[in-house]
Design a protein around this motif. Structure first.
Motif: not given
Length: 126
Positions: A28, A37, A24-25, A43, A34-35, A20-21
């Motif tokens: 971005e 994701a 998100w990246k 997504n 990013g949210w 998920i991180a």
């Protein structure tokens, strides 16, 4: 036995958080929120935008067996829009928990919206 279950559960949760991180990246870096994701279906639509593919490809991804082709193609276009090759796409498909974080947290820049480096490439008279 219970400690083994705890270890597996912690590993799976850690892997999900990492993915998920990473997504998100990637979002971005591509100029998307990013949210997005963390929202299912949306997504994938954002990933298709990053890949420069139409939203209705999501429907093609839902076709059993054949949807895998569109999913791989989408990731290939995402990888290319970050300046990587098809070899990296193979890594993303086979070892996504390694290659997607590399794409996300590495020095790769999103180049999907930039003009070609050779301005004559679009000239039909060349």
């Amino acid at each position: 036995m219970e400690s083994g279950v705890f270890f597996v559960l912690a590993f799976v949760i850690g892997l999900v958080v990492l993915m998920i991180a990473s997504m998100w990246k990637i979002f971005e870096k591509a100029g998307k929120p990013g949210w997005a994701a963390i929202i299912p279906i949306y997504n994938t639509i954002i990933l298709l935008e990053i890949a420069k593919k139409p939203w209705w490809w999501f429907l093609l991804m839902l076709i059993p067996y054949l949807g895998v082709i569109w999913s791989i193609w989408t990731w290939n276009m995402v990888v290319k829009n970050f300046g990587r090759t098809e070899g990296f796409t193979v890594g993303v498909i086979l070892l996504s928990f390694i290659f997607i974080p590399i794409l996300a947290f590495g020095d790769d820049k999103y180049i999907g919206t930039e003009a070609p480096s050779n301005p004559n490439i679009l000239d039909a008279n060349v």
